[in-house]
Design a protein around this motif. Structure first.
Motif, PDB file in Angstrom:
ATOM      1  N   GLY A   1       8.119 -49.999 -64.096  1.00 18.52           N
ATOM      2  CA  GLY A   1       8.404 -49.966 -63.674  1.00 18.52           C
ATOM      3  C   GLY A   1      10.013 -49.648 -63.694  1.00 18.52           C
ATOM      4  N   SER A   2      11.308 -49.055 -63.142  1.00 17.26           N
ATOM      5  CA  SER A   2      12.786 -48.798 -63.862  1.00 17.26           C
ATOM      6  C   SER A   2      13.150 -50.276 -62.827  1.00 17.26           C
ATOM      7  N   ASP A   3      12.671 -50.600 -61.810  1.00 22.60           N
ATOM      8  CA  ASP A   3      13.510 -52.394 -61.188  1.00 22.60           C
ATOM      9  C   ASP A   3      13.445 -52.911 -62.165  1.00 22.60           C
TER      10      ASP A   3
ATOM     11  N   LEU B   1      16.753 -52.829 -63.876  1.00 22.87           N
ATOM     12  CA  LEU B   1      17.252 -52.715 -63.156  1.00 22.87           C
ATOM     13  C   LEU B   1      18.098 -54.227 -63.172  1.00 22.87           C
TER      14      LEU B   1
ATOM     15  N   TYR C   1      20.376 -48.280 -53.371  1.00 17.77           N
ATOM     16  CA  TYR C   1      19.527 -49.259 -53.099  1.00 17.77           C
ATOM     17  C   TYR C   1      19.397 -51.008 -53.265  1.00 17.77           C
TER      18      TYR C   1
ATOM     19  N   TYR D   1      19.432 -54.098 -55.695  1.00 17.55           N
ATOM     20  CA  TYR D   1      20.427 -54.712 -56.858  1.00 17.55           C
ATOM     21  C   TYR D   1      21.617 -56.083 -55.970  1.00 17.55           C
TER      22      TYR D   1
ATOM     23  N   ALA E   1      23.745 -46.028 -58.340  1.00 21.01           N
ATOM     24  CA  ALA E   1      22.523 -44.845 -58.169  1.00 21.01           C
ATOM     25  C   ALA E   1      23.337 -43.608 -57.947  1.00 21.01           C
TER      26      ALA E   1
ATOM     27  N   ALA F   1      20.689 -43.431 -53.458  1.00 19.21           N
ATOM     28  CA  ALA F   1      19.981 -43.659 -52.273  1.00 19.21           C
ATOM     29  C   ALA F   1      20.585 -44.374 -51.326  1.00 19.21           C
TER      30      ALA F   1
ATOM     31  N   ASP G   1      21.824 -45.228 -62.272  1.00 16.99           N
ATOM     32  CA  ASP G   1      20.329 -45.299 -61.923  1.00 16.99           C
ATOM     33  C   ASP G   1      19.849 -44.194 -61.620  1.00 16.99           C
TER      34      ASP G   1
ATOM     35  N   ALA H   1      16.874 -42.275 -60.976  1.00 15.43           N
ATOM     36  CA  ALA H   1      15.608 -42.486 -60.195  1.00 15.43           C
ATOM     37  C   ALA H   1      15.575 -40.816 -59.999  1.00 15.43           C
ATOM     38  N   TYR H   2      16.498 -40.087 -59.605  1.00 17.99           N
ATOM     39  CA  TYR H   2      16.184 -39.645 -58.369  1.00 17.99           C
ATOM     40  C   TYR H   2      16.608 -38.093 -59.019  1.00 17.99           C
TER      41      TYR H   2
ATOM     42  N   THR I   1      13.164 -43.251 -63.900  1.00 20.03           N
ATOM     43  CA  THR I   1      11.848 -44.002 -63.742  1.00 20.03           C
ATOM     44  C   THR I   1      10.746 -42.439 -63.629  1.00 20.03           C
TER      45      THR I   1
ATOM     46  N   SER J   1       7.829 -43.033 -61.871  1.00 23.92           N
ATOM     47  CA  SER J   1       7.645 -43.090 -60.021  1.00 23.92           C
ATOM     48  C   SER J   1       7.671 -42.071 -59.140  1.00 23.92           C
ATOM     49  N   LYS J   2       8.975 -41.355 -59.375  1.00 24.56           N
ATOM     50  CA  LYS J   2       8.704 -40.186 -58.631  1.00 24.56           C
ATOM     51  C   LYS J   2       9.005 -38.909 -58.998  1.00 24.56           C
TER      52      LYS J   2
ATOM     53  N   ARG K   1       3.585 -47.893 -62.788  1.00 22.69           N
ATOM     54  CA  ARG K   1       4.985 -48.610 -62.535  1.00 22.69           C
ATOM     55  C   ARG K   1       5.718 -48.179 -63.618  1.00 22.69           C
ATOM     56  N   LEU K   2       6.281 -47.328 -64.754  1.00 21.21           N
ATOM     57  CA  LEU K   2       6.985 -46.757 -65.706  1.00 21.21           C
ATOM     58  C   LEU K   2       8.741 -46.581 -65.080  1.00 21.21           C
TER      59      LEU K   2
HETATM   60  C1  LIG Z   1      12.302 -45.975 -56.641  1.00 22.30           C
HETATM   61  C2  LIG Z   1      13.887 -46.514 -57.141  1.00 22.30           C
HETATM   62  C3  LIG Z   1      14.020 -47.231 -58.324  1.00 22.30           C
HETATM   63  C4  LIG Z   1      12.606 -47.893 -58.886  1.00 22.30           C
HETATM   64  O1  LIG Z   1      11.747 -48.009 -59.285  1.00 22.30           O
HETATM   65  P1  LIG Z   1      10.346 -47.788 -59.778  1.00 22.30           P
HETATM   66  O2  LIG Z   1       8.992 -47.328 -58.913  1.00 22.30           O
HETATM   67  O3  LIG Z   1      10.017 -49.591 -59.693  1.00 22.30           O
HETATM   68  O4  LIG Z   1      10.819 -47.268 -61.276  1.00 22.30           O
HETATM   69  C5  LIG Z   1      14.947 -47.195 -58.632  1.00 22.30           C
HETATM   70  N1  LIG Z   1      16.367 -47.102 -58.225  1.00 22.30           N
HETATM   71  C6  LIG Z   1      16.144 -46.080 -57.055  1.00 22.30           C
HETATM   72  C7  LIG Z   1      17.755 -45.903 -56.449  1.00 22.30           C
HETATM   73  C8  LIG Z   1      14.949 -46.010 -56.674  1.00 22.30           C
HETATM   74  O5  LIG Z   1      15.220 -45.353 -55.660  1.00 22.30           O
END
Ligand SMILES: *Cc1c(COP(=O)(O)O)cnc(C)c1O
Length: 354
Positions: free
Chosen positions: A84-86, A89, A110, A113, A150, A154, A180, A182-183, A206, A208-209, A217-218
């Motif tokens: 995951g990108s978590d 981070l 997010y 952080y 981000a 978010a 970041d 993610a979106y 990520t 994930s979205k 989880r990537l």
């Molecule tokens: C969803 C999200 C992530 C990380 O999601 P992972 O499922 O861990 O890849 C990171 N940053 C933001 C702002 C997000 O909304």
């Protein structure tokens, strides 16, 4: 808490993930997952990879890295995949923040952080967004802090421009600036093309979205080779096998199937624009989101109240009960049918509200 828990974590407040209910069939618009299944190619490759689960996964993610480099125009040493990108981070907080390099990020962003900062004992500045939730770029110029932004942000969905990102990176040359993304695939502009220009820029994304692999989880980070080497030092000191082989294979399939990825992103963006207009017609204040969610408040009903009324009707959205966000809900863009059900429920609820 047991009497064995380390003092250094005693005051830790962990991140609260969105609800993942098992009991009832909800329309899930609360955790920004994709309404679409993974690409058939991702599923096929993951199933094939299952035959070799007796072996450790490839710590260098060789095939996945190669596919990603082709897709994003990067070199092998400029990218690192994580769970995951978590995870990237967290690695960035571990690698690039300490008392001499405190962190800075918006007060509304997010939630992870601040959790990662606390986990790693890193002091941080939560810089207030403007009243309209925009990032005040001047607040980040020459601040000598490790900056996390981000983009889109978010839970607002608002973006900052690449020229502002360049100003921020150029004015903080002794700190890393983490963008970041993610979106980003839902209408944002990626900073990936800037990593060779700024040796202090790290861009994270990520699967994930936009690539429908939240459960796999990537995620990854991209930056100059020295930054990626630092992050690899952290990875190989925590878990060299951070990407399991099923996810690695699924990631390759998701990258190869560009047509499926593009069609899904377009569908989400079209539905977002439609839903935004419908919500505004119902009197909602809605930010100009470039993400796979909208952030909306109704003058007729409080945010928490609306969240509860929707939940009764089998629709989950995300509510944050903090002072500046409590009027709002973050609503993930689902399929067109799911959003039609949401709007029908909202009309009902508003009609029943004096
Ligand atoms: C969803 C999200 C992530 C990380 O999601 P992972 O499922 O861990 O890849 C990171 N940053 C933001 C702002 C997000 O909304």
């Amino acid at each position: 808490m047991s009497r064995f828990f380390s003092e250094k974590y005693a005051s830790l407040v962990p991140y609260t993930p969105g609800e993942q209910p098992k009991a009832m069939r909800y329309i899930k618009l609360n955790t920004n997952e994709s309404p679409f299944p993974p690409s058939p190619e991702a599923i096929r490759l993951a199933a094939e990879a299952a035959r070799n689960l007796q072996l450790y996964s490839d710590p260098q993610c060789t095939d996945l890295v190669e596919e990603a480099c082709r897709r994003f125009g990067l070199e092998r040493d400029e990218i690192l995949f994580t769970n995951g990108s978590d995870e990237i981070l967290n690695f960035a907080f571990m690698a690039f923040c300490d008392r001499e390099h405190p962190a800075a990020f918006p007060d509304i962003t997010y939630g992870f952080y601040s959790v990662f900062a606390d986990l790693n004992g890193v002091p941080y500045d939560a810089i207030p967004l403007a009243e309209d939730f925009t990032v005040q770029v001047e607040d980040y110029i020459g601040i000598h802090k490790t900056i996390f932004l981000a983009n889109p942000n978010a839970p607002t969905g608002l973006t900052i421009s690449l020229s502002d990102i360049q100003r921020i990176a150029a004015s903080n040359p002794d700190n890393v600036v983490i963008i970041d993304e993610a979106y980003v695939d839902f209408g944002g502009e990626s900073a990936l093309g800037l990593i060779r220009k700024y040796d202090n820029l790290l861009v994270t994304q990520t699967f994930s979205k936009s690539r429908s692999l939240a459960g796999g989880r990537l995620g990854f980070g991209a930056g100059c080779k020295a930054l990626i080497a630092d992050l690899n030092a952290i990875k190989y000191s925590t878990n060299p096998y951070n990407i399991n082989s099923l996810t690695m294979a699924a990631g390759i399939g998701a990258l190869r199937d560009e047509a499926y990825f593009g069609a899904n992103c377009r569908a989400i963006m079209d539905t977002r624009e439609w839903a935004t207009a419908e919500l505004r017609a119902l009197g909602f204040r809605v930010t100009d989101s470039k993400a796979n969610f909208v952030f909306a408040a109704s003058p007729a009903i409080g945010g928490q109240e609306l969240y509860l009324r929707l939940k009764e009707r089998g629709i989950l959205v995300r509510h944050f009960e903090t002072p500046r966000l409590k009027d709002y809900n973050r609503i993930t863009i689902g399929s067109q049918e799911q959003m039609e059900a949401l709007l029908a429920a909202l009309r009902d609820i508003l009609e029943a509200t004096p």
